[in-house]
Design a protein around this motif. Structure first.
Motif, mmCIF file in Angstrom:
data_model
loop_
_atom_site.group_PDB
_atom_site.id
_atom_site.type_symbol
_atom_site.label_atom_id
_atom_site.label_comp_id
_atom_site.label_asym_id
_atom_site.label_seq_id
_atom_site.Cartn_x
_atom_site.Cartn_y
_atom_site.Cartn_z
ATOM 1 N N VAL A 76 -40.034 31.374 48.076
ATOM 2 C CA VAL A 76 -40.282 31.848 49.448
ATOM 3 C C VAL A 76 -40.005 30.758 50.481
ATOM 4 O O VAL A 76 -39.862 31.058 51.671
ATOM 5 C CB VAL A 76 -41.731 32.366 49.632
ATOM 6 C CG1 VAL A 76 -41.985 33.580 48.761
ATOM 7 C CG2 VAL A 76 -42.753 31.280 49.396
ATOM 8 N N LEU A 77 -39.910 29.509 50.061
ATOM 9 C CA LEU A 77 -39.723 28.402 51.008
ATOM 10 C C LEU A 77 -38.530 28.571 51.951
ATOM 11 O O LEU A 77 -38.680 28.350 53.154
ATOM 12 C CB LEU A 77 -39.608 27.069 50.266
ATOM 13 C CG LEU A 77 -40.915 26.396 49.896
ATOM 14 C CD1 LEU A 77 -40.654 25.137 49.076
ATOM 15 C CD2 LEU A 77 -41.731 26.071 51.123
ATOM 16 N N PRO A 78 -37.355 28.948 51.458
ATOM 17 C CA PRO A 78 -36.251 29.076 52.416
ATOM 18 C C PRO A 78 -36.478 30.187 53.440
ATOM 19 O O PRO A 78 -36.020 30.093 54.578
ATOM 20 C CB PRO A 78 -35.033 29.362 51.540
ATOM 21 C CG PRO A 78 -35.579 29.883 50.270
ATOM 22 C CD PRO A 78 -36.916 29.223 50.094
ATOM 23 N N HIS A 79 -37.215 31.205 53.057
ATOM 24 C CA HIS A 79 -37.473 32.314 53.975
ATOM 25 C C HIS A 79 -38.513 31.920 55.032
ATOM 26 O O HIS A 79 -38.388 32.294 56.200
ATOM 27 C CB HIS A 79 -37.903 33.553 53.205
ATOM 28 C CG HIS A 79 -36.930 33.925 52.137
ATOM 29 N ND1 HIS A 79 -35.591 34.173 52.394
ATOM 30 C CD2 HIS A 79 -37.078 34.032 50.794
ATOM 31 C CE1 HIS A 79 -34.965 34.436 51.255
ATOM 32 N NE2 HIS A 79 -35.848 34.349 50.280
ATOM 33 N N ILE A 80 -39.507 31.150 54.618
ATOM 34 C CA ILE A 80 -40.480 30.631 55.578
ATOM 35 C C ILE A 80 -39.758 29.706 56.561
ATOM 36 O O ILE A 80 -39.964 29.784 57.772
ATOM 37 C CB ILE A 80 -41.629 29.902 54.855
ATOM 38 C CG1 ILE A 80 -42.482 30.907 54.065
ATOM 39 C CG2 ILE A 80 -42.490 29.131 55.867
ATOM 40 C CD1 ILE A 80 -43.497 30.260 53.134
#
Length: 135
Positions: free
Chosen positions: A41-45
């Motif tokens: 989820v890091l790149p989306h956050i």
């Protein structure tokens, strides 16, 4: 496969880039992270935060809802950033509901972010001028 440590380092660099006004570079970093770790989820956050820094709040919310929540529906950090995007969109009651749901999260960073955002939201709501009327 990219290690969790490297992923976190790259994400931190991306967060610093977007916070420093380097949105194009941040977008590239978050895109690369997504390619390397499509399960994260890091790149989306990061992408959502980059959108918020560009005043593209609906795009930020869409990214969090359609990409990050799909991967981790119960992720408190994702929900905190959704609350932030909702707040920036002026959707105060939705933001408050979203943020209230995670203030007691075991994820202390997300809970702290949610509490801080709720405090800011309440200050903003209390500063609104009252409607004119008969006194």
């Amino acid at each position: 496969m990219v290690s969790a440590e490297t992923l976190r380092l790259l994400a931190d660099i991306g967060f610093m880039a977007t916070s420093g006004g380097y949105s194009k570079q941040a977008r590239s970093l978050f895109g690369a992270i997504e390619l390397a770790r499509p399960d994260s989820v890091l790149p989306h956050i990061g992408t959502a935060l980059n959108y918020m820094n560009l005043n593209l709040h609906q795009e930020a919310l869409d990214t969090l809802e359609k990409k990050a929540l799909t991967l981790e529906p119960d992720n408190a950090t994702v929900q905190a950033f959704m609350g932030m995007a909702l707040m920036l969109l002026g959707r105060s009651s939705e933001s408050e509901r979203c943020l209230n749901s995670i203030t007691d999260s075991e994820d202390t960073l997300a809970a702290s972010l949610a509490s801080n955002l709720l405090s800011e939201l309440r200050q903003h709501v209390n500063k609104k001028p009252s409607a004119p009327g008969l006194h």
